[in-house]
Structure formats: C-alpha cells, structure tokens
Design a protein around this motif. Sequence first.
Motif, PDB file in Angstrom:
ATOM      1  N   THR A  49     -20.002   6.913  -1.276  1.00 57.78           N
ATOM      2  CA  THR A  49     -21.132   6.181  -1.853  1.00 57.78           C
ATOM      3  C   THR A  49     -21.351   6.525  -3.334  1.00 57.78           C
ATOM      4  O   THR A  49     -22.265   5.990  -3.949  1.00 57.78           O
ATOM      5  N   GLU A  50     -20.527   7.382  -3.880  1.00 62.09           N
ATOM      6  CA  GLU A  50     -20.662   7.801  -5.283  1.00 62.09           C
ATOM      7  C   GLU A  50     -19.850   6.892  -6.207  1.00 62.09           C
ATOM      8  O   GLU A  50     -18.676   6.630  -5.959  1.00 62.09           O
ATOM      9  N   ILE A  51     -20.484   6.407  -7.261  1.00 63.07           N
ATOM     10  CA  ILE A  51     -19.788   5.610  -8.272  1.00 63.07           C
ATOM     11  C   ILE A  51     -19.077   6.565  -9.223  1.00 63.07           C
ATOM     12  O   ILE A  51     -19.718   7.373  -9.887  1.00 63.07           O
ATOM     13  N   LEU A  52     -17.740   6.464  -9.251  1.00 62.06           N
ATOM     14  CA  LEU A  52     -16.953   7.301 -10.158  1.00 62.06           C
ATOM     15  C   LEU A  52     -16.866   6.679 -11.549  1.00 62.06           C
ATOM     16  O   LEU A  52     -16.960   7.378 -12.552  1.00 62.06           O
ATOM     17  N   LYS A  53     -16.655   5.377 -11.590  1.00 65.52           N
ATOM     18  CA  LYS A  53     -16.494   4.662 -12.859  1.00 65.52           C
ATOM     19  C   LYS A  53     -17.036   3.244 -12.714  1.00 65.52           C
ATOM     20  O   LYS A  53     -16.940   2.642 -11.639  1.00 65.52           O
ATOM     21  N   THR A  54     -17.547   2.709 -13.806  1.00 67.16           N
ATOM     22  CA  THR A  54     -18.018   1.331 -13.871  1.00 67.16           C
ATOM     23  C   THR A  54     -17.309   0.636 -15.024  1.00 67.16           C
ATOM     24  O   THR A  54     -17.162   1.225 -16.098  1.00 67.16           O
ATOM     25  N   TYR A  55     -16.892  -0.603 -14.800  1.00 77.74           N
ATOM     26  CA  TYR A  55     -16.181  -1.368 -15.830  1.00 77.74           C
ATOM     27  C   TYR A  55     -16.779  -2.762 -15.965  1.00 77.74           C
ATOM     28  O   TYR A  55     -17.146  -3.377 -14.969  1.00 77.74           O
ATOM     29  N   ARG A  56     -16.831  -3.254 -17.179  1.00 81.29           N
ATOM     30  CA  ARG A  56     -17.163  -4.662 -17.453  1.00 81.29           C
ATOM     31  C   ARG A  56     -15.866  -5.443 -17.250  1.00 81.29           C
ATOM     32  O   ARG A  56     -14.819  -5.021 -17.734  1.00 81.29           O
ATOM     33  N   ILE A  57     -15.931  -6.555 -16.539  1.00 80.26           N
ATOM     34  CA  ILE A  57     -14.726  -7.308 -16.197  1.00 80.26           C
ATOM     35  C   ILE A  57     -14.792  -8.738 -16.702  1.00 80.26           C
ATOM     36  O   ILE A  57     -15.869  -9.264 -16.990  1.00 80.26           O
ATOM     37  N   ARG A  58     -13.631  -9.361 -16.764  1.00 80.30           N
ATOM     38  CA  ARG A  58     -13.473 -10.792 -17.022  1.00 80.30           C
ATOM     39  C   ARG A  58     -12.775 -11.378 -15.803  1.00 80.30           C
ATOM     40  O   ARG A  58     -11.965 -10.708 -15.157  1.00 80.30           O
ATOM     41  N   LEU A  59     -13.060 -12.637 -15.510  1.00 79.62           N
ATOM     42  CA  LEU A  59     -12.564 -13.268 -14.285  1.00 79.62           C
ATOM     43  C   LEU A  59     -11.746 -14.508 -14.592  1.00 79.62           C
ATOM     44  O   LEU A  59     -11.444 -14.794 -15.746  1.00 79.62           O
ATOM     45  N   GLY A  60     -11.447 -15.261 -13.529  1.00 77.81           N
ATOM     46  CA  GLY A  60     -10.760 -16.534 -13.669  1.00 77.81           C
ATOM     47  C   GLY A  60     -11.573 -17.512 -14.498  1.00 77.81           C
ATOM     48  O   GLY A  60     -12.795 -17.395 -14.592  1.00 77.81           O
ATOM     49  N   PHE A  61     -10.911 -18.514 -15.059  1.00 77.89           N
ATOM     50  CA  PHE A  61     -11.569 -19.435 -15.989  1.00 77.89           C
ATOM     51  C   PHE A  61     -12.612 -20.332 -15.332  1.00 77.89           C
ATOM     52  O   PHE A  61     -13.397 -20.982 -16.023  1.00 77.89           O
ATOM     53  N   ALA A  62     -12.655 -20.370 -13.996  1.00 75.66           N
ATOM     54  CA  ALA A  62     -13.689 -21.104 -13.249  1.00 75.66           C
ATOM     55  C   ALA A  62     -14.286 -20.123 -12.243  1.00 75.66           C
ATOM     56  O   ALA A  62     -14.022 -20.197 -11.049  1.00 75.66           O
ATOM     57  N   PRO A  63     -15.100 -19.178 -12.708  1.00 70.94           N
ATOM     58  CA  PRO A  63     -15.456 -18.014 -11.892  1.00 70.94           C
ATOM     59  C   PRO A  63     -16.404 -18.244 -10.725  1.00 70.94           C
ATOM     60  O   PRO A  63     -16.456 -17.426  -9.815  1.00 70.94           O
ATOM     61  N   GLU A  64     -17.153 -19.333 -10.727  1.00 69.69           N
ATOM     62  CA  GLU A  64     -18.142 -19.538  -9.657  1.00 69.69           C
ATOM     63  C   GLU A  64     -17.458 -19.932  -8.352  1.00 69.69           C
ATOM     64  O   GLU A  64     -16.626 -20.833  -8.334  1.00 69.69           O
ATOM     65  N   GLY A  65     -17.825 -19.239  -7.273  1.00 71.75           N
ATOM     66  CA  GLY A  65     -17.278 -19.558  -5.955  1.00 71.75           C
ATOM     67  C   GLY A  65     -15.989 -18.816  -5.664  1.00 71.75           C
ATOM     68  O   GLY A  65     -15.399 -18.172  -6.521  1.00 71.75           O
ATOM     69  N   ARG A  66     -15.566 -18.928  -4.408  1.00 71.28           N
ATOM     70  CA  ARG A  66     -14.367 -18.214  -3.966  1.00 71.28           C
ATOM     71  C   ARG A  66     -13.120 -19.027  -4.248  1.00 71.28           C
ATOM     72  O   ARG A  66     -13.172 -20.251  -4.310  1.00 71.28           O
TER      73      ARG A  66
END
Length: 164
Positions: A49-66
């Motif tokens: 349950t411990e957060i070791l690291k946090t990162y800001r990410i970028r996603l696919g060009f149409a990020p909404e939805g699966r």
Amino acid sequence: MRAVLTILTVLSLVFVASCGPKRYKYDGPEVTQIIVNKGARKMYLMHGTEILKTYRIRLGFAPEGRKKYEGDGKTPEGRYVIDRRNPKSAFYLSIGVSYPNRQDVEHARSVGRKPGGEIFIHGDRRPQDPKRDDWTAGCISVKNHEIREIFTMVRLGTVIDINP
C-alpha cells in the motif's frame, strides 16, 4: 614498445566495454503493483500500500475511454501484467503491458476489428512525434530519465492496473 601496445589494448577494451548498454541498479523495496490513473495523468509504483514513486504520464492521442481496437488511439483500461522489456526501444527504453487479454480480443472481434497490441510504458516523444499532451498510439509515456528508473525497478510479472 610491447608495454605501450599492451596499455593501448587494455584501454581499447575498457573503452569498448563502456559503450555497451548501461546497467542501472535498484536495491529498494520490490514494486508489487503499478497503478495508472488515466484521468489524473498519474502513475504510481507501489510496494503493497506504500507509494514508492509517482510519475506524470502522457497517454494515447484519444485518451477518454478504454481501448477497443487497433488504431483507436486509446490506452487500455483494466488489469494486466508487465510481460516484456525492451532495452532497445525506439522510445529510449520500454516495458510491455500484456494487452490484449481474452476479453479485449473478443470485444474487438465482435465489432469486426483487431484488438491491436504493442502497448508499452516508454520514454518521451521523438522529434517526429506529435507535439500535444497526449500523443502516443495507446502507450503510456514518461520522461526518459523516469523510464530508466522504472525499467530498473519493475520486474516481469508485476501487475498493472490501468484505471479511467
């Protein structure tokens, strides 16, 4: 003269050995899970349950939805595992996500499409990549120095939960 040649040979071998892929070490707590929160554009490396690291990410060009099928520009959602490592990635370094699973394949086929694949967590954009916030074809992107850290910390088989 023989001593000079020996010294030059040794120096040449040392130089050539230093040109190979860099090996980075991590000796901290095991990463037991990766959590991706797409909406917040955050990725967490967890030890229990411990957060070791946090990162800001970028996603696919149409990020909404699966992700539904190949080419939709979406990043998958669901539970997967890290199933491969690529030290020679076009995006500096990368670790593979086990997308598609059986449900992903069935869903894509039900609409007459291929599910796609080749989903990775990888380094930053290349000069030819789009200059917008979310730009990948469905992968998760971090800065190059961050993927180097992630690459050393995360082992094959690590669970990754990708949330909306």
